[in-house]
Scaffold this motif. Structure first.
Motif, PDB file in Angstrom:
ATOM      1  N   GLU A   1     -54.831 -25.587 -20.529  1.00 32.96           N
ATOM      2  CA  GLU A   1     -55.730 -24.704 -21.562  1.00 32.96           C
ATOM      3  C   GLU A   1     -56.831 -25.838 -22.965  1.00 32.96           C
ATOM      4  OE1 GLU A   1     -56.391 -21.580 -21.602  1.00 32.96           O
ATOM      5  OE2 GLU A   1     -54.957 -21.531 -19.468  1.00 32.96           O
ATOM      6  N   PRO A   2     -58.323 -25.468 -22.953  1.00 35.07           N
ATOM      7  CA  PRO A   2     -59.056 -26.422 -23.729  1.00 35.07           C
ATOM      8  C   PRO A   2     -57.905 -26.259 -24.827  1.00 35.07           C
ATOM      9  CG  PRO A   2     -60.412 -24.737 -21.707  1.00 35.07           C
ATOM     10  CD  PRO A   2     -59.090 -24.220 -22.399  1.00 35.07           C
ATOM     11  N   GLY A   3     -57.637 -27.219 -26.049  1.00 33.88           N
ATOM     12  CA  GLY A   3     -57.787 -27.147 -27.470  1.00 33.88           C
ATOM     13  C   GLY A   3     -56.264 -28.690 -27.478  1.00 33.88           C
ATOM     14  N   GLN A   4     -55.775 -28.858 -27.985  1.00 28.52           N
ATOM     15  CA  GLN A   4     -55.267 -29.865 -28.410  1.00 28.52           C
ATOM     16  C   GLN A   4     -54.167 -30.115 -27.762  1.00 28.52           C
ATOM     17  OE1 GLN A   4     -53.442 -29.550 -32.979  1.00 28.52           O
ATOM     18  NE2 GLN A   4     -55.369 -31.666 -33.491  1.00 28.52           N
ATOM     19  N   ILE A   5     -53.714 -31.052 -27.470  1.00 32.72           N
ATOM     20  CA  ILE A   5     -52.673 -31.367 -26.777  1.00 32.72           C
ATOM     21  C   ILE A   5     -51.810 -31.881 -27.831  1.00 32.72           C
ATOM     22  CG2 ILE A   5     -51.301 -32.919 -24.830  1.00 32.72           C
ATOM     23  CD1 ILE A   5     -54.271 -33.048 -23.679  1.00 32.72           C
ATOM     24  N   LEU A   6     -50.287 -30.937 -28.093  1.00 32.65           N
ATOM     25  CA  LEU A   6     -49.532 -31.949 -28.796  1.00 32.65           C
ATOM     26  C   LEU A   6     -48.440 -32.418 -28.776  1.00 32.65           C
ATOM     27  CD1 LEU A   6     -49.859 -28.171 -31.213  1.00 32.65           C
ATOM     28  CD2 LEU A   6     -50.494 -30.187 -31.422  1.00 32.65           C
ATOM     29  N   ARG A   7     -47.681 -32.026 -27.210  1.00 35.59           N
ATOM     30  CA  ARG A   7     -46.921 -32.208 -26.653  1.00 35.59           C
ATOM     31  C   ARG A   7     -46.462 -31.563 -25.471  1.00 35.59           C
ATOM     32  NH1 ARG A   7     -41.825 -32.662 -30.114  1.00 35.59           N
ATOM     33  NH2 ARG A   7     -42.983 -32.988 -32.551  1.00 35.59           N
ATOM     34  N   SER A   8     -45.565 -32.511 -25.023  1.00 33.94           N
ATOM     35  CA  SER A   8     -45.215 -32.505 -23.729  1.00 33.94           C
ATOM     36  C   SER A   8     -43.993 -32.308 -22.512  1.00 33.94           C
ATOM     37  CB  SER A   8     -46.606 -33.202 -22.591  1.00 33.94           C
ATOM     38  OG  SER A   8     -46.305 -32.530 -20.752  1.00 33.94           O
ATOM     39  N   ASP A   9     -43.694 -31.932 -22.114  1.00 33.82           N
ATOM     40  CA  ASP A   9     -42.751 -32.690 -21.233  1.00 33.82           C
ATOM     41  C   ASP A   9     -42.667 -33.691 -20.659  1.00 33.82           C
ATOM     42  OD1 ASP A   9     -41.230 -29.700 -22.103  1.00 33.82           O
ATOM     43  OD2 ASP A   9     -41.709 -28.684 -20.240  1.00 33.82           O
ATOM     44  N   LEU A  10     -41.606 -34.322 -20.913  1.00 33.20           N
ATOM     45  CA  LEU A  10     -41.631 -35.952 -19.883  1.00 33.20           C
ATOM     46  C   LEU A  10     -40.335 -35.873 -19.109  1.00 33.20           C
ATOM     47  CD1 LEU A  10     -41.742 -37.953 -24.153  1.00 33.20           C
ATOM     48  CD2 LEU A  10     -43.774 -36.718 -22.226  1.00 33.20           C
ATOM     49  N   PRO A  11     -41.619 -35.648 -17.373  1.00 36.02           N
ATOM     50  CA  PRO A  11     -40.432 -35.893 -16.724  1.00 36.02           C
ATOM     51  C   PRO A  11     -40.579 -37.276 -16.545  1.00 36.02           C
ATOM     52  CG  PRO A  11     -42.752 -34.879 -16.336  1.00 36.02           C
ATOM     53  CD  PRO A  11     -43.017 -35.226 -17.541  1.00 36.02           C
ATOM     54  N   VAL A  12     -39.326 -37.574 -16.231  1.00 34.15           N
ATOM     55  CA  VAL A  12     -38.378 -38.617 -16.043  1.00 34.15           C
ATOM     56  C   VAL A  12     -38.499 -39.218 -14.659  1.00 34.15           C
ATOM     57  CG1 VAL A  12     -36.335 -40.511 -16.325  1.00 34.15           C
ATOM     58  CG2 VAL A  12     -36.904 -38.936 -18.176  1.00 34.15           C
ATOM     59  N   ILE A  13     -38.909 -39.990 -14.669  1.00 32.18           N
ATOM     60  CA  ILE A  13     -38.932 -40.433 -12.898  1.00 32.18           C
ATOM     61  C   ILE A  13     -38.527 -41.546 -11.914  1.00 32.18           C
ATOM     62  CG2 ILE A  13     -40.933 -39.623 -12.147  1.00 32.18           C
ATOM     63  CD1 ILE A  13     -42.791 -42.036 -12.762  1.00 32.18           C
ATOM     64  N   GLY A  14     -37.582 -42.774 -13.472  1.00 32.00           N
ATOM     65  CA  GLY A  14     -36.618 -43.831 -12.698  1.00 32.00           C
ATOM     66  C   GLY A  14     -36.219 -44.315 -14.314  1.00 32.00           C
ATOM     67  N   TRP A  15     -35.195 -44.525 -14.468  1.00 35.42           N
ATOM     68  CA  TRP A  15     -34.623 -44.800 -15.539  1.00 35.42           C
ATOM     69  C   TRP A  15     -33.874 -46.470 -15.536  1.00 35.42           C
ATOM     70  CZ3 TRP A  15     -29.122 -45.567 -15.736  1.00 35.42           C
ATOM     71  CH2 TRP A  15     -28.444 -44.999 -14.478  1.00 35.42           C
ATOM     72  N   ARG A  16     -33.481 -47.837 -16.802  1.00 34.91           N
ATOM     73  CA  ARG A  16     -32.701 -48.495 -16.280  1.00 34.91           C
ATOM     74  C   ARG A  16     -31.747 -48.218 -17.567  1.00 34.91           C
ATOM     75  NH1 ARG A  16     -37.689 -49.338 -15.465  1.00 34.91           N
ATOM     76  NH2 ARG A  16     -37.980 -50.322 -17.028  1.00 34.91           N
ATOM     77  N   THR A  17     -30.451 -49.226 -17.414  1.00 37.82           N
ATOM     78  CA  THR A  17     -29.556 -49.169 -19.231  1.00 37.82           C
ATOM     79  C   THR A  17     -30.207 -51.053 -19.325  1.00 37.82           C
ATOM     80  OG1 THR A  17     -28.239 -49.622 -17.963  1.00 37.82           O
ATOM     81  CG2 THR A  17     -28.645 -47.723 -18.407  1.00 37.82           C
ATOM     82  N   GLY A  18     -30.061 -51.410 -20.221  1.00 39.21           N
ATOM     83  CA  GLY A  18     -29.307 -53.150 -20.357  1.00 39.21           C
ATOM     84  C   GLY A  18     -28.907 -52.991 -22.071  1.00 39.21           C
TER      85      GLY A  18
END
Length: 162
Positions: free
Chosen positions: A87-104
């Motif tokens: 929708e038009p207007g401010q983008i405040l936040r969104s879900d963040l779809p994780v497509i990959g991950w790594r640990t260290g």
């Protein structure tokens, strides 16, 4: 690098004036001026610096505002990558779809690191104290098992009703 204060900027500046000035110097005028931005620390405070054409505009921001801006920018990146038309207007936040991950590990600080690859290109690095990393891992494992079990039950119910 010396960062001018907001008072150093002309009150009469406008993006249109900058475009007109650049167009008069450039034989092939651009439709929009080049824009860049950076977050800086100056005199112990955070600043967002926006460069529009030849004008540099420093804007003092709080840590909370920096967080809101970062979240909104990552959210905009995700929405664009998903092809959604919000929708038009401010983008405040969104879900963040994780497509990959790594640990260290960050050995010099004895921290666990989780790198998340987010749809649209951002990479987020999260640092954990060892005990928090273990707790987070256990919690994710339990949540995943719960979701997997409920998904299997739902799909077996759908299969048996056909």
């Amino acid at each position: 690098m010396q960062i001018p204060s907001e008072q150093d900027q002309s009150e009469s500046w406008s993006p249109e004036a900058d475009v007109q000035a650049e167009a008069s110097l450039d034989p092939a005028p651009r439709r929009t001026p080049p824009v860049s931005y950076a977050v800086e620390v100056a005199e112990g405070a955070l600043r967002l610096r926006i460069q529009v054409g030849s004008k540099s505009i420093p804007i003092a921001i709080t840590p909370e505002q920096a967080g809101e801006l970062g979240t909104a920018l990552v959210g905009a990146c995700v929405l664009h990558a998903e092809g959604r038309a919000p929708e038009p207007g401010q983008i405040l936040r969104s879900d963040l779809p994780v497509i990959g991950w790594r640990t260290g590990v960050i050995r010099e600080h004895a921290l666990a690191v989780l790198l998340l690859d987010i749809l649209g290109g951002p990479e987020i690095a999260l640092q954990f104290q060892p005990a928090v990393a273990i707790s987070c891992g256990r919690s994710l494992l339990e949540t995943g098992k719960t979701l997997q079990t409920s998904t299997l039950q739902t799909s077996s119910l759908q299969t048996s009703t056909r």
